[in-house]
Design a protein around this motif. Structure first.
Motif, PDB file in Angstrom:
ATOM      1  N   ASP A  18     -80.348 110.814  10.771  1.00 46.36           N
ATOM      2  CA  ASP A  18     -79.826 112.149  11.036  1.00 46.36           C
ATOM      3  C   ASP A  18     -78.309 112.091  10.972  1.00 46.36           C
ATOM      4  O   ASP A  18     -77.649 111.770  11.942  1.00 46.36           O
ATOM      5  N   ASP A  19     -77.760 112.370   9.835  1.00 39.52           N
ATOM      6  CA  ASP A  19     -76.328 112.296   9.600  1.00 39.52           C
ATOM      7  C   ASP A  19     -75.720 113.677   9.731  1.00 39.52           C
ATOM      8  O   ASP A  19     -76.274 114.643   9.239  1.00 39.52           O
ATOM      9  N   SER A  20     -74.584 113.785  10.396  1.00 37.37           N
ATOM     10  CA  SER A  20     -73.988 115.100  10.630  1.00 37.37           C
ATOM     11  C   SER A  20     -73.615 115.809   9.331  1.00 37.37           C
ATOM     12  O   SER A  20     -73.589 117.031   9.281  1.00 37.37           O
ATOM     13  N   SER A  21     -73.358 115.066   8.258  1.00 37.53           N
ATOM     14  CA  SER A  21     -73.034 115.702   6.983  1.00 37.53           C
ATOM     15  C   SER A  21     -74.266 116.367   6.370  1.00 37.53           C
ATOM     16  O   SER A  21     -74.150 117.189   5.481  1.00 37.53           O
ATOM     17  N   ASP A  22     -75.444 115.990   6.860  1.00 36.66           N
ATOM     18  CA  ASP A  22     -76.688 116.560   6.352  1.00 36.66           C
ATOM     19  C   ASP A  22     -77.250 117.627   7.285  1.00 36.66           C
ATOM     20  O   ASP A  22     -78.414 117.990   7.194  1.00 36.66           O
ATOM     21  N   ALA A  23     -76.440 118.128   8.195  1.00 37.81           N
ATOM     22  CA  ALA A  23     -76.913 119.139   9.137  1.00 37.81           C
ATOM     23  C   ALA A  23     -77.301 120.407   8.393  1.00 37.81           C
ATOM     24  O   ALA A  23     -76.665 120.795   7.413  1.00 37.81           O
ATOM     25  N   LEU A  24     -78.354 121.038   8.857  1.00 38.78           N
ATOM     26  CA  LEU A  24     -78.802 122.280   8.238  1.00 38.78           C
ATOM     27  C   LEU A  24     -77.838 123.412   8.580  1.00 38.78           C
ATOM     28  O   LEU A  24     -77.353 123.504   9.706  1.00 38.78           O
ATOM     29  N   THR A  25     -77.616 124.274   7.609  1.00 36.34           N
ATOM     30  CA  THR A  25     -76.771 125.444   7.829  1.00 36.34           C
ATOM     31  C   THR A  25     -77.574 126.485   8.606  1.00 36.34           C
ATOM     32  O   THR A  25     -78.809 126.418   8.642  1.00 36.34           O
ATOM     33  N   PRO A  26     -76.907 127.462   9.214  1.00 40.15           N
ATOM     34  CA  PRO A  26     -77.652 128.527   9.894  1.00 40.15           C
ATOM     35  C   PRO A  26     -78.651 129.234   8.972  1.00 40.15           C
ATOM     36  O   PRO A  26     -79.776 129.547   9.383  1.00 40.15           O
ATOM     37  N   ARG A  27     -78.285 129.473   7.722  1.00 43.89           N
ATOM     38  CA  ARG A  27     -79.192 130.130   6.780  1.00 43.89           C
ATOM     39  C   ARG A  27     -80.399 129.242   6.488  1.00 43.89           C
ATOM     40  O   ARG A  27     -81.530 129.714   6.402  1.00 43.89           O
ATOM     41  N   GLU A  28     -80.177 127.941   6.324  1.00 45.39           N
ATOM     42  CA  GLU A  28     -81.284 127.024   6.087  1.00 45.39           C
ATOM     43  C   GLU A  28     -82.226 126.996   7.287  1.00 45.39           C
ATOM     44  O   GLU A  28     -83.443 126.948   7.125  1.00 45.39           O
ATOM     45  N   ARG A  29     -81.671 127.077   8.489  1.00 50.75           N
ATOM     46  CA  ARG A  29     -82.508 127.130   9.689  1.00 50.75           C
ATOM     47  C   ARG A  29     -83.345 128.412   9.717  1.00 50.75           C
ATOM     48  O   ARG A  29     -84.517 128.392  10.088  1.00 50.75           O
ATOM     49  N   ASP A  30     -82.731 129.528   9.318  1.00 47.32           N
ATOM     50  CA  ASP A  30     -83.477 130.794   9.237  1.00 47.32           C
ATOM     51  C   ASP A  30     -84.649 130.659   8.275  1.00 47.32           C
ATOM     52  O   ASP A  30     -85.779 131.062   8.580  1.00 47.32           O
ATOM     53  N   ILE A  31     -84.385 130.103   7.117  1.00 44.88           N
ATOM     54  CA  ILE A  31     -85.421 129.949   6.096  1.00 44.88           C
ATOM     55  C   ILE A  31     -86.503 128.990   6.572  1.00 44.88           C
ATOM     56  O   ILE A  31     -87.697 129.256   6.420  1.00 44.88           O
ATOM     57  N   LEU A  32     -86.111 127.907   7.193  1.00 44.64           N
ATOM     58  CA  LEU A  32     -87.072 126.940   7.699  1.00 44.64           C
ATOM     59  C   LEU A  32     -87.954 127.549   8.787  1.00 44.64           C
ATOM     60  O   LEU A  32     -89.160 127.318   8.836  1.00 44.64           O
ATOM     61  N   ARG A  33     -87.379 128.369   9.646  1.00 38.61           N
ATOM     62  CA  ARG A  33     -88.136 129.039  10.702  1.00 38.61           C
ATOM     63  C   ARG A  33     -89.197 129.961  10.083  1.00 38.61           C
ATOM     64  O   ARG A  33     -90.351 129.962  10.494  1.00 38.61           O
ATOM     65  N   LEU A  34     -88.794 130.732   9.080  1.00 41.74           N
ATOM     66  CA  LEU A  34     -89.739 131.642   8.422  1.00 41.74           C
ATOM     67  C   LEU A  34     -90.790 130.863   7.639  1.00 41.74           C
ATOM     68  O   LEU A  34     -91.958 131.254   7.589  1.00 41.74           O
ATOM     69  N   LEU A  35     -90.377 129.759   7.046  1.00 45.70           N
ATOM     70  CA  LEU A  35     -91.308 128.891   6.336  1.00 45.70           C
ATOM     71  C   LEU A  35     -92.364 128.371   7.298  1.00 45.70           C
ATOM     72  O   LEU A  35     -93.559 128.383   6.998  1.00 45.70           O
ATOM     73  N   GLY A  36     -91.939 127.975   8.485  1.00 49.24           N
ATOM     74  CA  GLY A  36     -92.869 127.492   9.494  1.00 49.24           C
ATOM     75  C   GLY A  36     -93.800 128.568  10.002  1.00 49.24           C
ATOM     76  O   GLY A  36     -94.901 128.278  10.478  1.00 49.24           O
ATOM     77  N   ASP A  37     -93.370 129.808   9.895  1.00 42.55           N
ATOM     78  CA  ASP A  37     -94.220 130.933  10.292  1.00 42.55           C
ATOM     79  C   ASP A  37     -95.216 131.301   9.200  1.00 42.55           C
ATOM     80  O   ASP A  37     -95.989 132.244   9.357  1.00 42.55           O
ATOM     81  N   GLY A  38     -95.164 130.575   8.078  1.00 47.45           N
ATOM     82  CA  GLY A  38     -96.152 130.757   7.025  1.00 47.45           C
ATOM     83  C   GLY A  38     -95.770 131.727   5.927  1.00 47.45           C
ATOM     84  O   GLY A  38     -96.608 132.079   5.105  1.00 47.45           O
ATOM     85  N   LEU A  39     -94.518 132.175   5.901  1.00 48.71           N
ATOM     86  CA  LEU A  39     -94.110 133.131   4.875  1.00 48.71           C
ATOM     87  C   LEU A  39     -93.917 132.449   3.520  1.00 48.71           C
ATOM     88  O   LEU A  39     -93.467 131.302   3.446  1.00 48.71           O
ATOM     89  N   ALA A  40     -94.261 133.167   2.477  1.00 45.47           N
ATOM     90  CA  ALA A  40     -94.029 132.715   1.102  1.00 45.47           C
ATOM     91  C   ALA A  40     -92.576 132.976   0.732  1.00 45.47           C
ATOM     92  O   ALA A  40     -91.878 133.748   1.397  1.00 45.47           O
TER      93      ALA A  40
END
Length: 87
Positions: free
Chosen positions: A11-33
């Motif tokens: 887990d390297d700080s340079s590879d931290a997810l951006t806020p937008r990537e977190r939004d997308i990942l959250r929706l992805l986890g909720d099962g959205l296409a």
């Protein structure tokens, strides 16, 4: 024969997810296409695909399911439903 999980990438700080990537990942986890994620966030399908490639790379994942699983184990995101509730 049991399947062994791959070790989590460092887990390297340079590879931290951006806020937008977190939004997308959250929706992805909720099962959205991709199309539904794009519509929810006001993005194009292409932009969602771009973000997903970045997420997969940062998390060392090879699939949507693996990306969500790694993110949840790392505490990067929780898949708790409506994005609007988290803002």
């Amino acid at each position: 024969m049991p399947v062994r999980a791959r070790p989590l990438p460092a887990d390297d700080s340079s590879d931290a997810l951006t806020p937008r990537e977190r939004d997308i990942l959250r929706l992805l986890g909720d099962g959205l296409a991709n199309h539904d994620i794009a519509a929810t966030l006001g993005l194009s399908d292409h932009t969602v695909k771009f973000h997903l490639r970045s997420i997969f790379s940062k998390l060392g994942a090879h699939s949507r399911t693996e990306a969500v699983s790694v993110a949840v184990r790392r505490g990067c995101c929780c898949c708790s439903g409506d994005l609007a509730k988290t803002r």
